[in-house]
Design a protein around this motif. Structure first.
Motif, PDB file in Angstrom:
ATOM      1  N   ARG A 171      27.242  43.509  62.069  1.00  0.00           N
ATOM      2  CA  ARG A 171      28.675  43.605  62.367  1.00  0.00           C
ATOM      3  C   ARG A 171      29.556  42.860  61.362  1.00  0.00           C
ATOM      4  O   ARG A 171      30.580  43.380  60.927  1.00  0.00           O
ATOM      5  CB  ARG A 171      28.941  43.105  63.788  1.00  0.00           C
TER       6      ARG A 171
ATOM      7  N   SER B  40      29.504  44.694  55.531  1.00  0.00           N
ATOM      8  CA  SER B  40      30.183  45.961  55.226  1.00  0.00           C
ATOM      9  C   SER B  40      29.185  46.921  54.599  1.00  0.00           C
ATOM     10  O   SER B  40      28.040  46.551  54.310  1.00  0.00           O
ATOM     11  CB  SER B  40      31.362  45.722  54.269  1.00  0.00           C
TER      12      SER B  40
ATOM     13  N   HIS C 292      28.047  48.692  63.532  1.00  0.00           N
ATOM     14  CA  HIS C 292      28.869  47.715  64.262  1.00  0.00           C
ATOM     15  C   HIS C 292      28.158  47.216  65.514  1.00  0.00           C
ATOM     16  O   HIS C 292      28.350  46.055  65.935  1.00  0.00           O
ATOM     17  CB  HIS C 292      30.206  48.365  64.647  1.00  0.00           C
ATOM     18  N   TRP C 293      27.330  48.067  66.121  1.00  0.00           N
ATOM     19  CA  TRP C 293      26.692  47.684  67.378  1.00  0.00           C
ATOM     20  C   TRP C 293      25.442  46.843  67.171  1.00  0.00           C
ATOM     21  O   TRP C 293      24.811  46.428  68.147  1.00  0.00           O
ATOM     22  CB  TRP C 293      26.380  48.937  68.192  1.00  0.00           C
TER      23      TRP C 293
ATOM     24  N   ARG D 271      34.627  49.824  57.921  1.00  0.00           N
ATOM     25  CA  ARG D 271      33.874  48.729  57.285  1.00  0.00           C
ATOM     26  C   ARG D 271      32.447  49.127  56.902  1.00  0.00           C
ATOM     27  O   ARG D 271      31.926  48.626  55.910  1.00  0.00           O
ATOM     28  CB  ARG D 271      33.779  47.515  58.215  1.00  0.00           C
ATOM     29  N   HIS D 272      31.808  49.973  57.692  1.00  0.00           N
ATOM     30  CA  HIS D 272      30.383  50.217  57.494  1.00  0.00           C
ATOM     31  C   HIS D 272      30.092  51.625  56.973  1.00  0.00           C
ATOM     32  O   HIS D 272      29.807  51.813  55.796  1.00  0.00           O
ATOM     33  CB  HIS D 272      29.632  49.970  58.810  1.00  0.00           C
TER      34      HIS D 272
ATOM     35  N   ASN E 173      26.342  53.797  64.174  1.00  0.00           N
ATOM     36  CA  ASN E 173      27.325  52.780  63.824  1.00  0.00           C
ATOM     37  C   ASN E 173      26.692  51.394  63.724  1.00  0.00           C
ATOM     38  O   ASN E 173      26.281  50.822  64.737  1.00  0.00           O
ATOM     39  CB  ASN E 173      28.440  52.754  64.873  1.00  0.00           C
TER      40      ASN E 173
ATOM     41  N   THR F  59      35.307  54.543  62.422  1.00  0.00           N
ATOM     42  CA  THR F  59      36.141  53.881  63.422  1.00  0.00           C
ATOM     43  C   THR F  59      36.852  52.650  62.858  1.00  0.00           C
ATOM     44  O   THR F  59      38.068  52.516  62.954  1.00  0.00           O
ATOM     45  CB  THR F  59      35.296  53.474  64.636  1.00  0.00           C
ATOM     46  N   GLY F  60      36.080  51.750  62.244  1.00  0.00           N
ATOM     47  CA  GLY F  60      36.660  50.504  61.754  1.00  0.00           C
ATOM     48  C   GLY F  60      36.856  50.429  60.256  1.00  0.00           C
ATOM     49  O   GLY F  60      37.473  49.486  59.752  1.00  0.00           O
TER      50      GLY F  60
END
Length: 290
Positions: A205, A208, A199-200, A260-261, A197, A257-258
């Motif tokens: 973060r 995209s 995001h981390w 976006r990525h 992920n 999860t979000g």
């Protein structure tokens, strides 16, 4: 509308604000139609002549709505001028019920283009209906989107306007966030939450899956490449079999999860694979971004 395939085809997209005109233009743009929004209507013949004459460009779309300062009652005059130029055209009017428009504006908190001088939203919608009445009266196609979501609008544009070129089935690659629920219209859903992920990573973060840094992060991971290879093999095997039936479109969704990525990257990557293999009518939609 003329059926002569050698003449340039122009879609004039109009209708009520909030009814789906922007979705239509974005869909057409994804299908390699040259799109321009809010063009002054008196410039329509010159614009079409200029763009179509630039070489090799056959399909155009122009968005015209109540923001246009020109006299919209003269649209028939300008369309007639296009006909004299040999330009094949179709006027598409997007319609929506008042209750749906009120809800859409409430959800998005956008301002209606006629909400000036303290005009209430309901009054602005009614005024817009009056001003656009001449266009609706001459429309080749009136599309009511009252009961459609974004996915259904895009599909309707593809099928009703006949822009899913040749005999190919249209493919929509969608990304979404699991925390906001599954897309209602997805035919296949692939879960990307087991993949690394971005995001981390604090650098990635805010970005995209459309951004090069995120793509590089994911593409260097063997798990991601294995995931992509297996989905590619699945689609290359099964999409032609669905196409051999009566299906005109297929929606393939990727969730993380979000939203976006990872899911965005995968939707773009698989859409690119299909385009690179010569498939027409390939679109992307990123629910949490678009």
């Amino acid at each position: 509308m003329s059926a002569d395939p050698s003449s340039p085809l122009l879609y004039v997209i109009t209708g009520l604000s909030g009814s789906g005109k922007s979705v239509a233009l974005k869909t057409l743009e994804d299908l390699d139609v040259h799109c321009t929004d809010n063009l002054p209507v008196e410039l329509l013949p010159q614009f079409v002549r200029s763009v179509a004459g630039s070489g090799g460009l056959r399909r155009l779309a122009v968005g015209i709505d109540v923001r246009n300062a020109s006299d919209l009652t003269r649209i028939p005059e300008w369309l007639s001028a296009l006909g004299e130029m040999g330009i094949d055209h179709q006027l598409v009017f997007f319609e929506t019920r008042d209750d749906t428009l009120l809800k859409r504006y409430s959800d998005t908190r956008r301002k209606h283009p006629l909400s000036h001088d303290g005009l209430a939203l309901a009054d602005a919608i009614e005024l817009e209906r009056v001003r656009l009445r001449p266009l609706k009266a001459i429309a080749d196609l009136v599309m009511d989107t009252s009961d459609m979501n974004v996915h259904q609008m895009r599909r309707e544009v593809i099928t009703a306007l006949g822009v899913g070129t040749h005999q190919d089935m249209s493919l929509l690659f969608e990304s979404f966030a699991y925390k906001r629920g599954l897309p209602a219209d997805a035919d296949f859903v692939f879960d990307a939450r087991a993949l690394p992920n971005p995001h981390w990573d604090a650098r990635l973060r805010p970005l995209s899956g459309r951004d090069a840094s995120v793509r590089e992060y994911l593409e260097q991971d063997p798990q991601v490449q294995e995931f992509v290879a297996q989905v590619v093999a699945f689609l290359d095997t099964w999409v032609p079999r669905f196409e051999a039936g009566t299906r005109s479109y297929l929606t393939i969704a990727f969730g993380c999860t979000g939203g976006r990525h990872r899911s965005v990257y995968l939707a773009e990557r698989l859409a690119a694979h299909c385009r690179e293999n010569g498939r027409d009518g390939v679109l992307t939609f990123h629910r949490e971004l678009d």
